[in-house]
Every structure is written in structure tokens, then in C-alpha cells.
Write a protein that holds these residues in place. Structure first.
Motif, PDB file in Angstrom:
ATOM      1  N   VAL A  36       0.687  -1.302  -0.007  1.00 35.03           N
ATOM      2  CA  VAL A  36       0.081  -0.040  -0.234  1.00 35.03           C
ATOM      3  C   VAL A  36       0.958   1.353  -0.004  1.00 35.03           C
ATOM      4  O   VAL A  36       0.723   2.225  -0.633  1.00 35.03           O
ATOM      5  N   MET A  39       1.925   2.348  -3.485  1.00 35.64           N
ATOM      6  CA  MET A  39       0.978   3.172  -4.171  1.00 35.64           C
ATOM      7  C   MET A  39       1.090   4.326  -4.048  1.00 35.64           C
ATOM      8  O   MET A  39       0.996   5.531  -4.741  1.00 35.64           O
ATOM      9  N   ALA A  40       1.181   4.817  -2.529  1.00 32.42           N
ATOM     10  CA  ALA A  40       1.440   6.334  -2.224  1.00 32.42           C
ATOM     11  C   ALA A  40       2.622   6.692  -2.654  1.00 32.42           C
ATOM     12  O   ALA A  40       2.741   8.003  -3.375  1.00 32.42           O
ATOM     13  N   GLY A  43       2.139   7.639  -6.547  1.00 28.82           N
ATOM     14  CA  GLY A  43       1.311   8.788  -6.545  1.00 28.82           C
ATOM     15  C   GLY A  43       2.197   9.937  -6.485  1.00 28.82           C
ATOM     16  O   GLY A  43       2.175  10.923  -7.237  1.00 28.82           O
ATOM     17  N   ILE A  44       2.848  10.306  -5.101  1.00 29.79           N
ATOM     18  CA  ILE A  44       3.816  11.368  -4.781  1.00 29.79           C
ATOM     19  C   ILE A  44       4.549  11.553  -5.959  1.00 29.79           C
ATOM     20  O   ILE A  44       4.874  12.664  -6.495  1.00 29.79           O
ATOM     21  N   ILE A 300     -10.987  16.047  -8.653  1.00 31.20           N
ATOM     22  CA  ILE A 300     -11.206  15.266  -7.371  1.00 31.20           C
ATOM     23  C   ILE A 300     -11.783  16.074  -6.429  1.00 31.20           C
ATOM     24  O   ILE A 300     -12.519  15.708  -5.553  1.00 31.20           O
ATOM     25  N   ARG A 304     -14.971  15.543  -3.954  1.00 34.79           N
ATOM     26  CA  ARG A 304     -15.175  15.442  -2.548  1.00 34.79           C
ATOM     27  C   ARG A 304     -16.239  16.243  -2.013  1.00 34.79           C
ATOM     28  O   ARG A 304     -16.691  15.947  -1.030  1.00 34.79           O
TER      29      ARG A 304
ATOM     30  N   LYS B  92      -6.070   1.626  10.154  1.00 33.02           N
ATOM     31  CA  LYS B  92      -7.013   2.145  11.065  1.00 33.02           C
ATOM     32  C   LYS B  92      -7.544   3.503  10.550  1.00 33.02           C
ATOM     33  O   LYS B  92      -7.230   4.108   9.791  1.00 33.02           O
ATOM     34  N   PHE B  96      -3.254   8.889   8.430  1.00 32.18           N
ATOM     35  CA  PHE B  96      -2.405   8.132   7.425  1.00 32.18           C
ATOM     36  C   PHE B  96      -3.216   7.484   6.025  1.00 32.18           C
ATOM     37  O   PHE B  96      -3.191   7.445   5.062  1.00 32.18           O
ATOM     38  N   ASN B  98      -6.415   7.867   5.575  1.00 34.92           N
ATOM     39  CA  ASN B  98      -6.934   8.961   4.744  1.00 34.92           C
ATOM     40  C   ASN B  98      -6.185   9.412   3.607  1.00 34.92           C
ATOM     41  O   ASN B  98      -6.794   9.694   2.572  1.00 34.92           O
ATOM     42  N   PHE B  99      -4.992   9.824   4.159  1.00 35.76           N
ATOM     43  CA  PHE B  99      -3.816  10.098   3.279  1.00 35.76           C
ATOM     44  C   PHE B  99      -3.589   9.012   2.078  1.00 35.76           C
ATOM     45  O   PHE B  99      -3.948   9.535   0.623  1.00 35.76           O
ATOM     46  N   LEU B 100      -3.688   7.629   2.370  1.00 41.36           N
ATOM     47  CA  LEU B 100      -3.596   6.725   1.377  1.00 41.36           C
ATOM     48  C   LEU B 100      -4.717   6.664   0.446  1.00 41.36           C
ATOM     49  O   LEU B 100      -4.752   6.407  -0.731  1.00 41.36           O
ATOM     50  N   ARG B 101      -6.026   6.747   0.922  1.00 41.02           N
ATOM     51  CA  ARG B 101      -7.232   6.904   0.217  1.00 41.02           C
ATOM     52  C   ARG B 101      -7.031   8.105  -0.791  1.00 41.02           C
ATOM     53  O   ARG B 101      -7.504   7.574  -1.908  1.00 41.02           O
ATOM     54  N   THR B 102      -6.725   8.994  -0.356  1.00 41.93           N
ATOM     55  CA  THR B 102      -6.825  10.226  -1.090  1.00 41.93           C
ATOM     56  C   THR B 102      -5.591   9.946  -2.220  1.00 41.93           C
ATOM     57  O   THR B 102      -5.851  10.179  -3.315  1.00 41.93           O
ATOM     58  N   MET B 103      -4.442   9.409  -1.933  1.00 41.23           N
ATOM     59  CA  MET B 103      -3.499   9.027  -2.991  1.00 41.23           C
ATOM     60  C   MET B 103      -4.140   7.940  -3.993  1.00 41.23           C
ATOM     61  O   MET B 103      -3.931   8.083  -5.392  1.00 41.23           O
TER      62      MET B 103
END
Lengths: 313, 294
Positions: A36, A39-40, A43-44, A300, A304, B92, B96, B98-103
Motif C-alpha cells: 500500500v 502506491m502512495a 502517486g507522490i 477530485i 469530494r 485504522k 495516514f 485518509n492520506f492513502l485513500r486520497t493517494m
């Protein structure tokens, strides 16, 4: 049970610790966390890479942001008398926004109409015929839409309207058919999520079906419907190949809808292969990509906002 | 206006819209079938394209499309399983996550051409893989991941909570519950989603133009050594896919029968995707039936 002895807490803790279970648990957690995080990271890094490349037009090649956003002359390989490249991207920006907005204007009413038909007027026909058709249409690749546009829409416009057939009009037609299934299926979700009680209450008060649809359903589902439209617009704005095939790719602001025009994506698609990394032309193309990226982030953001306004989901 | 009359008119209008759409859709498909079907022959599907003459086929392009699809899936299935499991089980409710979801959301809304350009910059140039199947597969993985992660997460979340609790109550560790109870139960949903994603990958072109390239070298289909440059399996050779081929020949095709080749290729592309879509439903249904023995 006689003869059996219950393990003391200490003993069971010992067994637990010696077990591979705990190790497995940690391992699984780490592996999933790594994937996971990857993926971040992707993206970054996309954001950083495109931003750094896209901004170098302004920092390295000294083009001005104002000229980029308002200039009419797109020819990044040439320099003007101040030694700055011609990177007036206004025609492309206008082209992108025009096809996107027009496609949404054409597509949204039809798509929402179909969605209402599928949910309220005839759910049977909707489920049996329209739903599979819409799903199939979502799957058709954009190149095929572009090809059909090139072989049907463009000749039709050339023969029956005016000009070469290439232009905003052809782009709009192709895009509105492309985003139609997207908007339809999201609108269906939005309308379906309106609770049954609201419909029943309206009908019980003597409202006709149309009154229920127009005053109760549509107003309740409005944020959801807007979300659907914005999704469609985001898709239209970022679509490259289908538009590139039919829009004509001339970097001037067209006088009519039937003259060749261009969009950010179409110039990007055409140009990237013919430029060398690090050159002004190349940097200018990355700036277009940066604008595209910025727009998709903007979409996006709107989605939102709209999602937060939705009362029923 | 009379409310009843308005209701009538509205109903008629909605029917008209629905009929219009049905005509449009059948027209689209009919057009593809009518033009493409006569072109589809075994020879067309297997032979190499011609550059200046007519009568070329799309064999290498079709092979490339499938090979690229397989490679992409090999990379993206494990990654999306991992990420999906984390999002469904371990994440959880905090900043963090939330940040992953945004990404993930951002990644999924990126225009595919931007993903392709990033792939060009990173895989083709920075990693030095050149225009190659490998670069293409990684670019498609980026394009594909957000969708697949969502599929895995949703399938895991739709497994009844009681199954998970039963496992946990037996003292089995969380990871084992996920691996032995949750994943098998979520499998029909995951497989359906993966096949649907495969259809999307198969038709994708914009992300591939600058990663997998727009040319296909002469392939020797008897050479299965993946390190040989003429081998179809070599992951470091450029590979034009079917969708890219349609786009390219319509822009700069020199063969006299561009229209015919595109007609045939477009129909083939849509047919393969249709098979994927129907297959997804069928396989998902089949597995579900077998697992629930109903």
C-alpha cells in the motif's frame, strides 16, 4: 475433563511466542503495508516528477506563466525577441475546456434521462437491456471511439455541415458518446440511493410520477448527479487519443466549431515523440501534462465537495 | 399545464431518450460488426502487418496485447492483493489511512496519458529499459492498481463479519484469518474484478504509446528463448499493441487498406473485451456457486 490439565497463562504465552503464528502475522502485516505504501510512493513521485518537469519551462527556459496562460502562439521550438520560447497555450486550454464542457452539456441530460428511465419508468427494460448495453459501452476502448469518430463523424460533418469535418464539433460528439455510459451508471447509483419512502410520500400526496421525479428525486439526488457529471468531465478532459484523432490539431483558436482545433492532450500526444528530453519543446509539453494533472486534482476536489453534500447514499 | 398531461409528456420523452440510446448503441455495435466481420479471417489474425502493401494482418500486435496483459497482471495482482488487504483489514481510521485513500483516488483519476508520460520518464529513460514490454507492463500496472485495490478491498469487506469473528474467536491470528478464511470467501468478487480490469488493460493505448512503443520488431515465433531479441517472449523488446496499432495506422498509416485493417482490428479488440466482460460474470458466478454449493 479429568486427566487434562489446563495450561497456565505463562505456559500458553510461551507456546504462543514460540509459535510461527506471530511471525506470520507480522510478516503479513508488513507485506501488505509495503504494497500500500508503494502506491502512495507512486502517486507522490508522479506528482513530483511531472511538476518538476513541467515547471522547468518557467524556471529553466524563463517563459512567463502569464504568457503561457494567455498567449496565443504555440511554437515552443522558436524563441521570441527576448529569447523566450513561444509557449502561449491559451488555444489548447480553450480547446480542452470547450470540448469538455460541450460534451458534458450534450451527454448529461441524455445520461440522466436514461438513468431515470432505468430506475423509475421501466426498471425491467432497464435491467434487461439498457444496463448490459451501458456496461458494454464502458468497456469499449477509447481508440475504437476515436476510430468510429474518424470514419463516421468526420466524413458526416464534412459532407453535411462545412469544413474538413475535423474540429471541436467532432471532438464533442465522440467525447459525449464516450462519457455517456460513465455518467449514466453513476446517475443510476445516485437515483437508486434515494430512499423509497420519499417517493411513496410524494405519490401519496397525489403527486404524479413526473412531479415525483422532478421535484423529489432529482432535487434529492442532485449532488450525486453532479458528481456523475464531474466524473464524466474529468474523463473527457483527460482523454487523449480519441480526441486527437478527430479534432484536427491546429494550434489556433478556431472561429467556429467545425474548424480544426486542439486540446492539451492532443498536442501532448502528438508532440512528445518528436522532442528530445531537456529541450524547450519537451519541457513545454511537460507543462501541458502538469496542467492536465492539476485539472484532474481539481476535479477530485470538486467531487469530494459534492460527496460531502450528499444526504442519502 | 395540467399535471397529468405533463406526466404523460415526460413519460413519452423518457421513452424516446431510452429508444434513442438503444438505437445509438446497437448502431455502434452493428457498425463495428458490419464493417469488421468480413475482414476477420485466420490469416488476418495471425499474419504480420504490411507497411506499404495491402493484405497485412495484426498477428504480432495481438500477441503483444496478450503478453503485455499477462505481464501486467503478474505484477499488479500481488500488489493489489497486498494493498487491498491492508486497506480492508489493517488500516485504522486515522490521518495516514485518509492520506492513502486520497493517494489511491488521485491515482485512479489521473489521465492515462499522464501515467504513460511518467512511465516514459521513469521506466523508459531513468531505468533504461527503453521502449519495451516491461516498461509498458509497469505503466499499465500504475494505471490499473487503483481499480484493482478497490476491487480487492470491496470484496474483502463484503465477506460477512461473522466469518471473520469465528476465525478470530478460535484464536487464529489475524493474518491467517485473512489468508485462509477471508480471501477464499472474497475470491469470486476478486476474480470478477480482475478479469474486468484485464479488459480495461487490453484496450488501453494512451499509457502505452510512450512506454511499450509504437513498433514491433520482426518476431520469430519458433524462438522461445526470452533473452533473444527476436523472441516474442523477450520482455525488453518494443511491443505495439492492438489498440496502439489502430491509433497509429489511422494517424500515419501508409498501407492502402488502412480502413480495412482498422475495421478488423477494432472489431477484434471489442470482441476480446466483450469476452472478458462476459467471462468475468460467468467465472464469478461459477466460483460462487461452487463455493456456496447452492
Amino acid at each position: 475433563m479429568k486427566g487434562e490439565r489446563r495450561l497456565s497463562d505463562k505456559e500458553s504465552a510461551k507456546i504462543w511466542a514460540s509459535n510461527t503464528k506471530r511471525w506470520k502475522e507480522r510478516w503479513g502485516r508488513t507485506i501488505t503495508f509495503i504494497s500500500v505504501s508503494l502506491m502512495a510512493v507512486i502517486g507522490i513521485s508522479i506528482l513530483l516528477f511531472v511538476a518538476s518537469k513541467g515547471l522547468s519551462t518557467f524556471f529553466v527556459n524563463k517563459a512567463s506563466v502569464v504568457q503561457f496562460l494567455t498567449g496565443l502562439h504555440w511554437e515552443p521550438s522558436k524563441l521570441d525577441e527576448f529569447g523566450k520560447p513561444f509557449v502561449g497555450a491559451l488555444p489548447l486550454i480553450i480547446g480542452s475546456f470547450t470540448v469538455t464542457v460541450l460534451a458534458a452539456l450534450v451527454s448529461a441530460p441524455i445520461a440522466i434521462g436514461v438513468a431515470i428511465f432505468m430506475t423509475e419508468i421501466s426498471p425491467h427494460i432497464g435491467k434487461k437491456f439498457l444496463q448490459p448495453m451501458v456496461e458494454l459501452l464502458v468497456g469499449i476502448p477509447s481508440v475504437v471511439y476515436g476510430f468510429i469518430g474518424l470514419s463516421v463523424v468526420v466524413p458526416f460533418l464534412r459532407d453535411h455541415v462545412s469544413g474538413s469535418g475535423f474540429g471541436i464539433a467532432a471532438g464533442t460528439i465522440v467525447l459525449s458518446i464516450m462519457i455517456l455510459p460513465t455518467i449514466t451508471s453513476l446517475s443510476v447509483d445516485a437515483i437508486r440511493s434515494v430512499p423509497l419512502q420519499l417517493r411513496e410520500a410524494s405519490l401519496a400526496l397525489g403527486g404524479t410520477r413526473w412531479q415525483t421525479i422532478s421535484r423529489v428525486l432529482l432535487t434529492t439526488a442532485l449532488p450525486g448527479l453532479f458528481t456523475a457529471i464531474v466524473f464524466g468531465m474529468a474523463r473527457a478532459f483527460g482523454e487523449a487519443l480519441a480526441v486527437q484523432m478527430v479534432i484536427g490539431n491546429s494550434t489556433v483558436i478556431p472561429q467556429s466549431l467545425f474548424e480544426p482545433a486542439s486540446t492539451l492532450t492532443s498536442i501532448l500526444t502528438m508532440g512528445m515523440g518528436y522532442t528530445v528530453m531537456g529541450q524547450v519543446e519537451n519541457n513545454a509539453l511537460w507543462t501541458l501534462a502538469f496542467v492536465l494533472l492539476g485539472m484532474s486534482l481539481f476535479f477530485i476536489l470538486i467531487i469530494r465537495r459534492l460527496e460531502r453534500r450528499r444526504i442519502y447514499r | 399545464m395540467n399535471a397529468k398531461l405533463a406526466d404523460r409528456i415526460a413519460t413519452i420523452v423518457f421513452y424516446m431518450i431510452a429508444v434513442m440510446i438503444a438505437i445509438l448503441l446497437t448502431g455502434l455495435l452493428g457498425y463495428l460488426l458490419y464493417n469488421g466481420l468480413p475482414k476477420l479471417s485466420w490469416d488476418f489474425i495471425t499474419s504480420s502487418p504490411q507497411v506499404f502493401k495491402e493484405g497485412g494482418g495484426i498477428g504480432p500486435q495481438l500477441f503483444n496485447s496478450f503478453y503485455l496483459l499477462v505481464l501486467t497482471m503478474l505484477i499488479s495482482i500481488p500488489l493489489s492483493l497486498g494493498a487491498g488487504i491492508y486497506m480492508a483489514e489493517y488500516a485504522k481510521k486515522n490521518r495516514f489511512t485518509n492520506f492513502l485513500r486520497t493517494m489511491i483516488e488521485t491515482l485512479s483519476s489521473l489521465p492515462s496519458i499522464v501515467v504513460g508520460l511518467f512511465g516514459f520518464l521513469f521506466f523508459v529513460i531513468y531505468m533504461g529499459w527503453g521502449f519495451s514490454i516491461l516498461s509498458g507492463a509497469f505503466a499499465l500496472t500504475i494505471f490499473n492498481l487503483p481499480l484493482m485495490v478497490r476491487v480487492v478491498e470491496d470484496s474483502l469487506r463484503s465477506v460477512p463479519q461473522s466469518q471473520k469473528e469465528a476465525g478470530l474467536a478460535l484464536g487464529v491470528s489475524r493474518w491467517e484469518v485473512v489468508a485462509t478464511i477471508m480471501l477464499p470467501a472474497a475470491l469470486p468478487g476478486i476474480i470478477t474484478g480482475v478479469i474486468l480490469a484485464a479488459g480495461r488493460v487490453f484496450g488501453e493505448a494512451a499509457a502505452l504509446i510512450y512506454t511499450a512503443g509504437m513498433s514491433s520488431p520482426t518476431l520469430d515465433f519458433t524462438n522461445w528463448n526470452p533473452f533473444s531479441p527476436s523472441s516474442p517472449l523477450n520482455p525488453l523488446r518494443p511491443a505495439e499493441t492492438l489498440a496502439v496499432h489502430i491509433w497509429k495506422i489511422n494517424g500515419e498509416g501508409l498501407m492502402p487498406d488502412v480502413r480495412d485493417v482498422s475495421d478488423g482490428a477494432a472489431l477484434l479488440l471489442v470482441l476480446v473485451i466483450l469476452v472478458f466482460n462476459l467471462g468475468a460474470r460467468w467465472v464469478g458466478h461459477l466460483i460462487y456457486k461452487r463455493m456456496t454449493s447452492s
